[in-house]
Scaffold this motif. Sequence first.
Motif, mmCIF file in Angstrom:
data_model
loop_
_atom_site.group_PDB
_atom_site.id
_atom_site.type_symbol
_atom_site.label_atom_id
_atom_site.label_comp_id
_atom_site.label_asym_id
_atom_site.label_seq_id
_atom_site.Cartn_x
_atom_site.Cartn_y
_atom_site.Cartn_z
ATOM 1 N N SER A 161 -8.248 17.994 98.001
ATOM 2 C CA SER A 161 -9.973 18.636 98.645
ATOM 3 C C SER A 161 -10.467 17.251 99.263
ATOM 4 O O SER A 161 -10.193 16.240 98.521
ATOM 5 N N GLY A 162 -10.559 17.679 100.562
ATOM 6 C CA GLY A 162 -11.424 16.807 100.644
ATOM 7 C C GLY A 162 -11.072 16.601 102.278
ATOM 8 O O GLY A 162 -11.609 17.105 102.795
ATOM 9 N N ARG A 163 -11.199 15.297 101.779
ATOM 10 C CA ARG A 163 -10.904 14.365 103.731
ATOM 11 C C ARG A 163 -9.462 15.272 104.142
ATOM 12 O O ARG A 163 -8.514 15.622 103.601
ATOM 13 N N PRO A 164 -9.649 15.439 105.128
ATOM 14 C CA PRO A 164 -7.929 16.287 105.898
ATOM 15 C C PRO A 164 -6.600 15.779 105.168
ATOM 16 O O PRO A 164 -6.106 14.113 105.359
ATOM 17 N N PHE A 165 -6.104 16.494 104.527
ATOM 18 C CA PHE A 165 -4.909 16.366 103.817
ATOM 19 C C PHE A 165 -3.213 15.917 105.014
ATOM 20 O O PHE A 165 -2.913 14.770 104.235
ATOM 21 N N SER A 166 -3.696 16.077 106.496
ATOM 22 C CA SER A 166 -2.426 15.354 107.185
ATOM 23 C C SER A 166 -3.141 14.223 107.564
ATOM 24 O O SER A 166 -1.981 13.822 108.068
ATOM 25 N N SER A 167 -3.965 14.019 106.942
ATOM 26 C CA SER A 167 -4.211 12.305 107.619
ATOM 27 C C SER A 167 -3.912 11.087 105.895
ATOM 28 O O SER A 167 -4.060 10.038 106.411
ATOM 29 N N TYR A 168 -3.049 11.743 104.762
ATOM 30 C CA TYR A 168 -3.052 11.148 103.574
ATOM 31 C C TYR A 168 -0.532 10.968 103.419
ATOM 32 O O TYR A 168 -0.528 11.993 103.936
ATOM 33 N N ALA A 169 -0.256 9.848 102.995
ATOM 34 C CA ALA A 169 0.717 9.717 102.774
ATOM 35 C C ALA A 169 0.478 10.212 101.332
ATOM 36 O O ALA A 169 -0.531 10.020 100.933
ATOM 37 N N MET A 170 1.778 10.962 100.890
ATOM 38 C CA MET A 170 1.512 11.643 99.136
ATOM 39 C C MET A 170 2.818 10.592 98.830
ATOM 40 O O MET A 170 3.961 10.466 99.052
ATOM 41 N N GLY A 171 2.071 10.073 97.500
ATOM 42 C CA GLY A 171 3.517 10.094 96.386
ATOM 43 C C GLY A 171 3.596 10.627 95.185
ATOM 44 O O GLY A 171 2.403 11.421 94.668
ATOM 45 N N TRP A 172 4.876 10.682 95.127
ATOM 46 C CA TRP A 172 4.234 12.040 93.024
ATOM 47 C C TRP A 172 4.949 10.013 92.245
ATOM 48 O O TRP A 172 5.457 8.944 92.730
ATOM 49 N N PHE A 173 3.942 9.790 91.307
ATOM 50 C CA PHE A 173 4.772 8.606 90.441
ATOM 51 C C PHE A 173 4.533 9.720 88.655
ATOM 52 O O PHE A 173 4.248 10.554 88.513
#
Length: 128
Positions: A25-37
Motif C-alpha cells: 500500500s502507498g505509492r503505486p505498486f507498478s512503480s516498484y521492482a520487488m524482491g524476496w529474501f
Amino acid sequence: QVQLVESGGELVQAGDSLRLSCATSGRPFSSYAMGWFRQAPGEEREFVAAIGRSTLSTRYADSVKGRFTISRDNATNTVYLQMNSLKPADAAVYYCAAKYQTCYSSRVFTAPSGYECWGQGTRVTVST
C-alpha cells in the motif's frame, strides 16, 4: 513510500508447497521492482527471487531455481512467491522488499542494499 505486509508462512513438511504473499500500500505498486529474501537463524539475509516492473523480468537464487516462482499482480498490489518441493534448507523468515523506480525498466535487483522498503517477514518452517 510503500508499506509491505507478508503472509503465508507456516509449518510444512519437506516436499510440500507454499505460497507467500506480500500486500503493498502507498505509492503505486507498478512503480516498484520487488524482491524476496530470507534469513535463517545465525545466517545473513540472502536473495531468493526478484521481479522487475515488467513481469517478464525475473531472477532466482540458484538454490531455488526450478522450485520457486515469483509473480506480481499490479491490479491487487501484491507480489507472490510460490514455493514447491520445499526442503528443510528453505526454512527461514522470508522478507518482501521494494525498490522504487522512476523510469519503466526491466531491471531486477538481487542485493538487499538495493531495496528501500521491507516488510516484517513471515516464517517458513520445513520439517523432515
